[in-house]
Design an enzyme around this catalytic site. Sequence first.
Site, PDB file in Angstrom:
ATOM      1  N   CYS A   1       0.826  -1.220   0.000  1.00 23.34           N
ATOM      2  CA  CYS A   1       0.000   0.000   0.000  1.00 23.34           C
ATOM      3  C   CYS A   1       0.857   1.265   0.000  1.00 23.34           C
ATOM      4  CB  CYS A   1      -0.997  -0.060   1.159  1.00 23.34           C
ATOM      5  SG  CYS A   1      -0.919   1.254   2.357  1.00 23.34           S
TER       6      CYS A   1
ATOM      7  N   CYS B   1       1.199   3.269   3.170  1.00 29.42           N
ATOM      8  CA  CYS B   1       1.982   2.530   4.163  1.00 29.42           C
ATOM      9  C   CYS B   1       3.473   2.713   3.880  1.00 29.42           C
ATOM     10  CB  CYS B   1       1.635   1.040   4.128  1.00 29.42           C
ATOM     11  SG  CYS B   1      -0.130   0.702   4.248  1.00 29.42           S
TER      12      CYS B   1
END
Length: 555
Positions: free
Chosen positions: A65, A68
């Site tokens: 992600c 992230c």
Amino acid sequence: MKFWKFSSSVLATLLAVVSVQASGPAEGDAVADPNSAVVKLTAETYKQFLDENPLVLAEYFAPWCGYCKMLGPEYAKAANSLNETNPNIKLAQIDCTEEEELCRDQGIRGYPTLKVVSNGAYADYDGPRDAAGIANYMVKQSLPAVQVPADADALTAAIEEQTKPYVIQVGASTDSDAASAYEQVAKANRNDYSFFSVEEPALVKELNTKFTNVKVTGKSPSYYVVHPGQLDDVREFEGKDINADTLTSFVTTEVVPYFGDINRDTYLTYMGSPLPLGYYFYNTAEQRAAFADEFSKLGKQYRGKINFVGLDATQFGKHAESINMDPAIVPLFAIQDTPNNKKYGVNQKENPEGPSLKTIKQFVADYLDDKLTPIVKSEDLPTEEEKKANPVVKLVGHNHNEIIEDVSKDIFVKYYAPWCGHCKKMAPIWEELASVFGSNKDDAKVVVADIDHTNNDVVLPFEIEGYPTLVLYPANGEVDEKTGLRKPVVFSGARELDAFIDFVKENGALGVDGHVLKAAQDKAAAEAAPEEEEEAAEEVKEEAAEDEDVEHDEL
Ligand SMILES: *[C@@H]1O[C@H](CO)[C@@H](O)[C@H](O)[C@H]1NC(C)=O
């Protein structure tokens, strides 16, 4: 606050989009450096770790992600710095691609999700995403919600340290109800503002040497909101009842500056205030500076009635569209009555270079005198031909209330967005439903209608939380005072024809049974059908004849 949600989410989205663009694509590794102080948790270690550590920030993430990846290196830095300064505060990571069950149990829906776990109690993390911001936020969580300076020096240091508005309680020791109300408000708002309590006479005296516009007695509980560096403009609580509600309302009103910019850092503050927003959109620093002092005066004059904000149109100009203004003509001034979802703006065509101060002041005065007409966003009204062609009654901003206000009918409305897939999928069923009730005829008892909620301004007696939202306004139903519309019944069943028909029968006031109507329509159709079959048969014969002809030709 509730009514805010829809309009403010537009701005929130806008701000979020800008922030992603500004910070560029993610480069870091989502998995924190294994040599950092970040603790990797698994299903085996998770529970014990949270039991043993009183204050943990847990990040639930996926390695792929983008956000992230952006967070990973900052998270590691924050963990390392906390390990030095506050070793009792731990930062942990849970890789949801490896710990699917754990993340499912925690109700994780998006990545990254951050939760503060304090002695086993979970709370959403809503703080910054950079190393210093994360560390500060977590340190704050470890402190008491209300800080009590030990002596005059500590008080002075605390006041000088503040970079955001803060709250001071003076003299509550004799009133335990007031003190506990304050504690409650402090706990609920501790992530946004600092809360102090001052008791000692020496400290009360110290406050009096600092505050120049108010006198602090310390005799009964009193409350102050202070803006950093503005000790000559301290806001004092003037209410009679001291409880969590009155204190919250005092704080949310007074933490807002008289004139400040609305941006990523401040929009939550403005969202927390229930007041209308007066926006000044500007393109250059000069344009802002030219009006800032006057807006501050207006803000002071209209404190508690309107919040005035500047908006940098080079960054967030698109927000003009959601308040029904033209983003191409800036500076502009507009008022958004967010609680009622109404928008008012100074005519842009008449003020192509931006409105003058005089015009703005008059506009604000007229707004408060209720002399202005809101700008209603609306699609065109359907033509007579369109009405006949469409079994569903089309609502737009201009006719929505007029049609809904016909209390002699059960009215079933689909509020949709053009981009919504579920809305498109159910459109044919909605048409069929409208046909069953003959909704587009004047004598219809049940009106099945729809409206593109994104392109038409309507003020509703309920909150739209997603599309489609399907509600039934029962005939002669109870009227909501605020909007003048009937209180609707919300449909939440399966989006199928039978379910819709049952719903209308059960919740409509007229008890119209669509199943009976449909059976009659089906029967009529079936009686008409044999003729059609004959016609079809004839066609086949003709085709066959043609075929024969062809064969003949070939011969
Ligand atoms: C955390 O702090 C302790 C004590 O200062 C130190 O020994 C340890 O190496 C630190 N851990 C990390 C991962 O930095």
